[in-house]
Design a protein around this motif. Structure first.
Motif, PDB file in Angstrom:
ATOM      1  N   SER A 163       0.198  -7.163   2.500  1.00 40.55           N
ATOM      2  CA  SER A 163      -0.455  -6.295   3.477  1.00 40.55           C
ATOM      3  C   SER A 163      -1.786  -5.755   2.967  1.00 40.55           C
ATOM      4  O   SER A 163      -2.713  -5.501   3.737  1.00 40.55           O
ATOM      5  CB  SER A 163       0.468  -5.126   3.862  1.00 40.55           C
ATOM      6  OG  SER A 163       0.793  -4.340   2.715  1.00 40.55           O
ATOM      7  N   GLU A 164      -1.897  -5.609   1.640  1.00 45.03           N
ATOM      8  CA  GLU A 164      -3.127  -5.101   1.048  1.00 45.03           C
ATOM      9  C   GLU A 164      -3.274  -5.627  -0.372  1.00 45.03           C
ATOM     10  O   GLU A 164      -2.304  -5.759  -1.104  1.00 45.03           O
ATOM     11  CB  GLU A 164      -3.094  -3.566   1.029  1.00 45.03           C
ATOM     12  CG  GLU A 164      -4.371  -2.922   0.523  1.00 45.03           C
ATOM     13  CD  GLU A 164      -4.290  -1.395   0.564  1.00 45.03           C
ATOM     14  OE1 GLU A 164      -5.227  -0.758   1.046  1.00 45.03           O
ATOM     15  OE2 GLU A 164      -3.255  -0.858   0.101  1.00 45.03           O
ATOM     16  N   HIS A 183      -7.570  -6.016   3.123  1.00 44.87           N
ATOM     17  CA  HIS A 183      -6.378  -5.870   3.965  1.00 44.87           C
ATOM     18  C   HIS A 183      -6.069  -7.177   4.694  1.00 44.87           C
ATOM     19  O   HIS A 183      -6.978  -7.954   5.000  1.00 44.87           O
ATOM     20  CB  HIS A 183      -6.581  -4.741   4.989  1.00 44.87           C
ATOM     21  CG  HIS A 183      -6.781  -3.400   4.359  1.00 44.87           C
ATOM     22  ND1 HIS A 183      -5.735  -2.538   4.096  1.00 44.87           N
ATOM     23  CD2 HIS A 183      -7.901  -2.777   3.919  1.00 44.87           C
ATOM     24  CE1 HIS A 183      -6.200  -1.445   3.529  1.00 44.87           C
ATOM     25  NE2 HIS A 183      -7.511  -1.557   3.403  1.00 44.87           N
TER      26      HIS A 183
END
Length: 215
Positions: A163-164, A183
């Motif tokens: 996700s990041e 991201h």
């Protein structure tokens, strides 16, 4: 440690990278990938699959070849490539190369990229290649890339696979970065290039997908 393992999935052969027939590797075919290897003059050492994507005549050719063949029922909870990759990872090879994993059905291509996590989590270098691209996943750390490693590739792109991805730093690139956060869904690091003969990329957390591409 066993040598490099090359796994051929069933994607269209015109999307395959050029195969070095002199390379000393263990060749593995997954379903129709077995037939495609035979058509290129390579007899794989192992074949995995339910073989529902080949004709009866093609299957006879596969069965007549001198290889270890592991056949599965059509109804199962894993793709043929995943079964082949699970076996390959268990062999602890020097590296795994996936070909024939793109260029066909998009759902297969997407899950095949995700399957590279199996190699990453088990400490086995796993790379996916096609005629235009080379992809690999990375865990946090600092890595170097040189122009010789790029070959014919024009661009280097980085995508967040988690996700990041935090603290990404690019040095020696046309578009450098310093401790940025990337991201999932962001195009921040698409189509970069080396500014020097070598560059480094590093990050502090997350999983990073690197794609080397040529037009």
């Amino acid at each position: 440690m066993p040598r490099k393992i090359i796994i051929a999935a069933g994607g269209p052969p015109h999307y395959w990278p050029e195969i070095d027939h002199s390379e000393k590797a263990v060749y593995v075919g997954a379903d129709r990938g077995v037939y495609h290897l035979l058509e290129t003059g390579i007899i794989p050492h192992y074949a995995f699959g339910d073989f529902d994507s080949v004709t009866e005549e093609e299957k006879r050719k596969i069965q007549q070849a001198d290889m270890m063949m592991v056949e599965y029922e059509k109804e199962k909870n894993a793709t043929d490539l995943e079964l082949a990759l699970d076996w390959a990872v268990s062999q602890r090879p020097s590296s795994i190369e996936l070909i024939g994993a793109t260029g066909g059905r998009l759902d297969h291509a997407l899950v095949n990229i995700q399957l590279m996590l199996k190699g990453l989590k088990n400490g086995v270098k796993t790379v996916m290649k096609d005629v235009q691209n080379e992809m690999e996943l990375f865990l946090p750390g600092t890595y170097e890339i040189t122009t010789s490693e790029l070959g014919e590739a024009n661009y280097i792109s980085f995508l967040a696979f988690s996700s990041e991805v935090k603290g990404i730093t690019l040095k020696g690139f046309k578009y450098p970065l310093e401790m940025a956060d990337l991201h999932i869904g962001s195009s921040l690091c698409i189509s970069n290039e080396l500014a020097d003969k070598s560059g480094t990329y590093s990050f502090t957390s997350g999983i990073l997908l690197m794609v080397k591409s040529r037009d």
